[in-house]
Design a protein around this motif. Structure first.
Motif, PDB file in Angstrom:
ATOM      1  N   PRO A   8      -0.897   6.170 -12.311  1.00 12.52           N
ATOM      2  CA  PRO A   8      -2.271   5.899 -11.904  1.00 12.52           C
ATOM      3  C   PRO A   8      -2.300   4.601 -11.099  1.00 12.52           C
ATOM      4  O   PRO A   8      -1.925   3.552 -11.600  1.00 12.52           O
ATOM      5  N   MET A   9      -2.672   4.682  -9.834  1.00 18.12           N
ATOM      6  CA  MET A   9      -2.771   3.474  -9.011  1.00 18.12           C
ATOM      7  C   MET A   9      -4.194   3.399  -8.499  1.00 18.12           C
ATOM      8  O   MET A   9      -4.781   4.406  -8.142  1.00 18.12           O
ATOM      9  N   LEU A  10      -4.745   2.219  -8.456  1.00 17.11           N
ATOM     10  CA  LEU A  10      -6.089   2.067  -7.944  1.00 17.11           C
ATOM     11  C   LEU A  10      -6.088   0.926  -6.944  1.00 17.11           C
ATOM     12  O   LEU A  10      -5.843  -0.208  -7.299  1.00 17.11           O
ATOM     13  N   LEU A  11      -6.324   1.258  -5.670  1.00 17.03           N
ATOM     14  CA  LEU A  11      -6.324   0.223  -4.638  1.00 17.03           C
ATOM     15  C   LEU A  11      -7.733  -0.310  -4.460  1.00 17.03           C
ATOM     16  O   LEU A  11      -8.671   0.457  -4.288  1.00 17.03           O
ATOM     17  N   THR A  12      -7.874  -1.619  -4.534  1.00 12.75           N
ATOM     18  CA  THR A  12      -9.169  -2.241  -4.296  1.00 12.75           C
ATOM     19  C   THR A  12      -8.968  -3.332  -3.261  1.00 12.75           C
ATOM     20  O   THR A  12      -7.843  -3.632  -2.893  1.00 12.75           O
ATOM     21  N   TRP A  13     -10.052  -3.937  -2.805  1.00 17.94           N
ATOM     22  CA  TRP A  13      -9.902  -4.931  -1.731  1.00 17.94           C
ATOM     23  C   TRP A  13      -9.390  -6.261  -2.234  1.00 17.94           C
ATOM     24  O   TRP A  13      -8.810  -7.020  -1.488  1.00 17.94           O
ATOM     25  N   GLU A  14      -9.565  -6.548  -3.533  1.00 14.93           N
ATOM     26  CA  GLU A  14      -9.240  -7.891  -4.032  1.00 14.93           C
ATOM     27  C   GLU A  14      -7.818  -8.345  -3.725  1.00 14.93           C
ATOM     28  O   GLU A  14      -7.630  -9.443  -3.206  1.00 14.93           O
ATOM     29  N   PRO A  15      -6.799  -7.510  -4.035  1.00 17.67           N
ATOM     30  CA  PRO A  15      -5.451  -8.028  -3.775  1.00 17.67           C
ATOM     31  C   PRO A  15      -5.214  -8.347  -2.304  1.00 17.67           C
ATOM     32  O   PRO A  15      -4.485  -9.277  -1.990  1.00 17.67           O
ATOM     33  N   TYR A  16      -5.863  -7.591  -1.412  1.00 19.77           N
ATOM     34  CA  TYR A  16      -5.663  -7.852   0.017  1.00 19.77           C
ATOM     35  C   TYR A  16      -6.253  -9.202   0.409  1.00 19.77           C
ATOM     36  O   TYR A  16      -5.619  -9.999   1.108  1.00 19.77           O
ATOM     37  N   ALA A  17      -7.482  -9.448  -0.061  1.00 20.65           N
ATOM     38  CA  ALA A  17      -8.127 -10.719   0.257  1.00 20.65           C
ATOM     39  C   ALA A  17      -7.301 -11.869  -0.308  1.00 20.65           C
ATOM     40  O   ALA A  17      -7.002 -12.861   0.365  1.00 20.65           O
ATOM     41  N   LEU A  18      -6.901 -11.684  -1.571  1.00 19.84           N
ATOM     42  CA  LEU A  18      -6.106 -12.694  -2.258  1.00 19.84           C
ATOM     43  C   LEU A  18      -4.807 -12.934  -1.504  1.00 19.84           C
ATOM     44  O   LEU A  18      -4.379 -14.070  -1.291  1.00 19.84           O
ATOM     45  N   ALA A  19      -4.206 -11.838  -1.052  1.00 20.72           N
ATOM     46  CA  ALA A  19      -2.923 -11.934  -0.373  1.00 20.72           C
ATOM     47  C   ALA A  19      -3.084 -12.630   0.968  1.00 20.72           C
ATOM     48  O   ALA A  19      -2.276 -13.494   1.328  1.00 20.72           O
ATOM     49  N   THR A  47       0.846  -1.200   0.000  1.00 20.00           N
ATOM     50  CA  THR A  47       0.000   0.000   0.000  1.00 20.00           C
ATOM     51  C   THR A  47       0.882   1.251   0.000  1.00 20.00           C
ATOM     52  O   THR A  47       0.643   2.192  -0.764  1.00 20.00           O
ATOM     53  N   GLY A  48       1.893   1.222   0.859  1.00 17.12           N
ATOM     54  CA  GLY A  48       2.813   2.359   0.910  1.00 17.12           C
ATOM     55  C   GLY A  48       3.478   2.587  -0.438  1.00 17.12           C
ATOM     56  O   GLY A  48       3.536   3.719  -0.936  1.00 17.12           O
TER      57      GLY A  48
END
Lengths: 404, 404
Positions: free
Chosen positions: B363-374, B350-351
């Motif tokens: 352009p960066m777009l943070l969504t929840w998917e990578p966190y759940a996946l991770a 995230t940092g």
């Protein structure tokens, strides 16, 4: 030298598990970078091709409209300065053009049976489908021979078919009257719908240029010449080249105002460039992240592996190896690991690329530069991770090292 | 031993050997950070590209005044039944409509300023023009509702028209004669370049639609309506709804011929759709690769660290721990380390994403998917790659293990 090398080899072979892990880490690191960059570039090319299909590569030449006659604004009279032989001159004279097609068009009434609608009748050459990426739903486009023979054949758009023919009728082979002249329909264009400027691109009928000029419009000049540039990057160069060619053909001096206007589809070209730029950034970001991951992975495995070997160093020192010997040995080992890792990386990258391209069907471009860079950095990291333990090991008192 | 005590034991042990723990943490940390950052950057880019592509109007419709169907002579006569009120009805009654821009157009209107004269198409537009066509101003003010309401003699000009009339001077605030009336230029449109058919889209004068209809052309019908929808999936339903609505308003009962035509942007929509498919695939492949790469790093680190601890295993077995105990201990440790690494990794990723966004304007777009996946993957990877070394460790004969 050779002895050092063989020692390094033997030591690597002595603990195959540890060596395999290190080589695997370097290889995987390099391969990940290559695949990520390749996938990013592949996607860029794919999206760019889709935009290009809408005509980013096109340069449009039309006669300049003289805006004033005798001091008064002139109504829209088409200038007659652009002639069919200009198309040939452009096609042969422009290095940046891969194809060109002439256009003369009028809105005419198209009639089939009792139905009549006005439609845009476009006279052009057999090269038009290649220039404009026209696809056919049925039948065929007309040929050069049909153009030369001024045959009355027509290729119709979807809107024309929908407006004039009953549901489900097959237009190919029927006779269509365009402005009172009978044409045989030989093909139906695939639907394109509304263009960027909102025009219905399917309300068109394509007929051979000579037929259009002599039998329909009774003129001997063109409304437009469409040039296709080799690539989107050449569009501006082609526009300049086209103007220069026509200046010569029309005997217009370099200071005089040209009698033609050369235009490009600026918005499309800008979009195409922005997409390329976005992807360049994406590939850089993804590539550097992958490199970081690979590098850290390599570093962690190497550091762990080398920590295990303090005892071995003590033993070597105890039986007479100098500090230099030990340091060199470690460096040699790391570089060997690096070389093997690079080889594994190459195999992995090629394998994963094939997988990505053929099995997952990602658009993929093999990134040779990324492979070189990634391998270089992973090997360098391997070496680097060898330096610290090498120096430390070399500095150890043999007795301490043995005791550990 | 109960699992809770196990976990506590595991964590206590991790505290013992800080360096090794740090290295073990590195695996999941790097993997998860990569996943988060790669997915964020790929998403950001794909979002930016899609936004650019949507500008072409993949969610727009054109409604044209129908063709009256002249049988003889040139076509081009259009029905006079399409009204501004039809546009208002579409906005009010058709679901999924975001903006409606009715337009009246007249070709080749004489336009003059300061002794310069030319002809240009004149468009009467409403305040929704910019939204419906996605056509921003280069400078100055667009036609606004107030202008339309008060039938103001103001206009907005395209780049080409501005250049023809004013050269390099700023046209804003200047007077312009359009037809027989004087207008004040209040804005310049951004450049769109050539239309696909070769027309210059920047050669135009736009005035408030009321001014055009009442003061200039004395006309109560319009030529076309551009409809912007909320999404491309609305095109089909909206086309049907608009057709039904206009048939009802114009009292047309099939098989009577429609006096209007609804054109959808098939090719543009197809291009955007397939480009989106490519971008989605890109995201999937990049996420998959970074997951895999993270997994490889985790595995390497785990395998090495378990190998380091043979002595400890021997000791534990010697003082009475059963095989099951050893296995559980290793699994708990692995899970604890990978989870912790995952949390740090998510923070790092995230940092890194924020850093990339603010430092390099990526352009960066943070969504929840990578966190759940991770989270899921780091746990699975920890257990999976912990299980094998744990099993190996549990199976070691205590004496051999003690010997190291």
């Amino acid at each position: 030298m050779f002895r050092l090398l063989s020692t390094a080899f033997r030591s690597l072979a002595f603990s195959p598990m540890r060596s395999a892990l290190s080589i695997g880490a370097i290889g995987a690191g390099a391969a990940v970078v290559v695949v990520m960059v390749g996938v990013g570039r592949g996607a860029e090319r794919d999206v760019a091709e889709k935009i290009e299909r809408m005509g980013t590569n096109l340069v449009l030449v039309s006669p300049a409209r003289t805006s004033r006659v005798a001091g008064r604004a002139r109504q829209g009279v088409a200038a007659s300065t652009l002639v069919p032989r200009d198309e040939r001159a452009l096609r042969e004279g422009c290095r940046h053009a891969i194809d060109a097609a002439p256009v003369q068009a009028r809105t005419l009434s198209a009639r089939f049976g009792r139905q009549a609608r006005s439609t845009s009748v476009v006279g052009t050459s057999a090269r038009m489908p290649a220039v404009r990426d026209l696809a056919l739903d049925g039948g065929r486009f007309f040929t050069d021979a049909e153009d030369r023979g001024t045959l009355r054949v027509a290729v119709v758009g979807r809107t024309v078919v929908r407006n004039l023919y009953p549901e489900g009728a097959e237009p190919v082979g029927t006779m269509l009257r365009l402005g009172g002249v009978s044409f045989q329909v030989i093909g139906v264009l695939a639907p394109r719908g509304a263009s960027l400027s909102g025009e219905d691109e399917d309300n068109q009928v394509y007929v051979p240029l000579r037929t259009a000029l002599t039998r329909l419009f009774h003129v001997d000049y063109l409304a437009q010449i469409v040039l296709r540039a080799r690539s989107e990057a050449d569009v501006e160069a082609l526009a300049a080249e086209a103007e220069a060619v026509l200046r010569v053909a029309h005997r217009i001096g370099p200071e005089a105002k040209p009698d033609v206007e050369v235009r490009t589809q600026d918005e499309l070209v800008a979009a195409r460039r922005e997409v390329a730029e976005r992807f360049r950034i994406l590939v850089t970001a993804v590539g550097s992240i992958a490199l970081l991951v690979g590098g850290l992975g390599v570093l962690s495995v190497m550091l762990l592996g080398i920590r295990e070997r303090t005892r071995e160093i003590g033993l070597r020192r105890a039986i007479g190896a100098t500090r230099r010997d030990v340091a060199l040995q470690f460096l040699f080992e790391s570089s060997l690991l690096g070389v093997f890792g690079a080889a594994v990386g190459l195999v992995l990258a090629v394998g994963a690329s094939t997988l990505a391209a053929d099995v997952v069907r990602t658009p993929f471009v093999f990134a040779a530069d990324a492979l070189l860079g990634a391998t270089g950095i992973c090997v360098a990291l391997g070496l680097l991770s060898g330096v610290a333990p090498a120096v430390r090991a070399a500095g150890l008192e043999p007795v301490d090292a043995l005791r550990k | 031993m109960n699992p809770l005590r196990m976990a506590r034991e595991g964590v206590r042990f991790l505290g013992h050997s800080k360096r090794r723990t740090a290295l073990m943490l590195l695996g999941p940390l790097v993997g998860v950070a990569a996943l988060v950052a790669v997915v964020a950057s790929a998403r950001g880019s794909s979002e930016a590209v899609q936004r650019r592509l949507r500008n072409f109007g993949d969610r727009t419709l054109m409604v044209f005044a129908g063709d009256v169907g002249t049988v003889h002579g040139p076509g081009g006569e259009h029905a006079t039944t399409l009204k501004v009120e039809d546009g208002e009805a579409i906005r009010a009654e058709v679901p999924g409509v975001a903006a409606v821009s009715p337009t009246v157009r007249e070709r080749d209107v004489p336009v003059a300023a300061d002794g310069q004269a030319t002809t240009a198409p004149v468009f009467g537009v409403t305040a929704d023009f910019g939204a419906a066509w996605n056509w921003p101003m280069a400078s100055g003010e667009a036609i606004n509702e107030e202008d339309v309401h008060a039938m103001r003699p103001v206009c907005v000009v395209g780049r080409t028209t501005a250049r023809k009339l004013f050269g390099d001077e700023d046209p804003i605030g200047r007077k312009l004669r359009v037809g027989a009336r004087k207008f004040t230029v209040q804005g310049v449109l951004s450049s769109k370049g050539s239309s696909p058919r070769g027309g210059d889209m920047d050669d135009r004068v736009m005035v408030p639609i009321t001014t055009a209809m009442r003061r200039m052309f004395n006309r109560d019908h319009i030529g076309m309506i551009r409809v912007l929808l909320t999404g491309p999936e609305q095109i089909g339903p909206a086309k049907e709804a608009i057709t039904a609505l206009l048939r009802a308003r114009h009292h047309i009962v099939p098989p009577e011929v429609d006096d209007f035509e609804v054109v959808t942007p098939d090719m543009v929509a197809g291009m955007v759709r397939s480009a989106q498919g490519t971008l989605g695939l890109l995201l999937l492949v990049l996420a998959g690769i970074s997951l895999l790469a993270g997994g490889v790093v985790v595995m390497n680190v785990m395998v090495v660290s378990v190998r380091e601890r043979r002595k400890e295993i021997g000791l534990r077995r010697a003082v009475g721990a059963s095989r099951g105990d050893i296995r559980t201990q290793f699994l708990c440790e692995a899970a604890a380390v990978t989870l912790l690494g995952g949390v740090f990794g998510a923070a790092l990723g995230t940092g890194a994403s924020f850093l990339l966004r603010y430092l390099w304007k990526m352009p960066m777009l943070l969504t929840w998917e990578p966190y759940a996946l991770a989270a899921a993957s780091s746990l699975v990877v920890g257990l999976l790659f912990g299980a094998w070394p744990a099993r190996t460790a549990a199976r070691l004969p205590p004496v051999d293990a003690l010997r190291g």
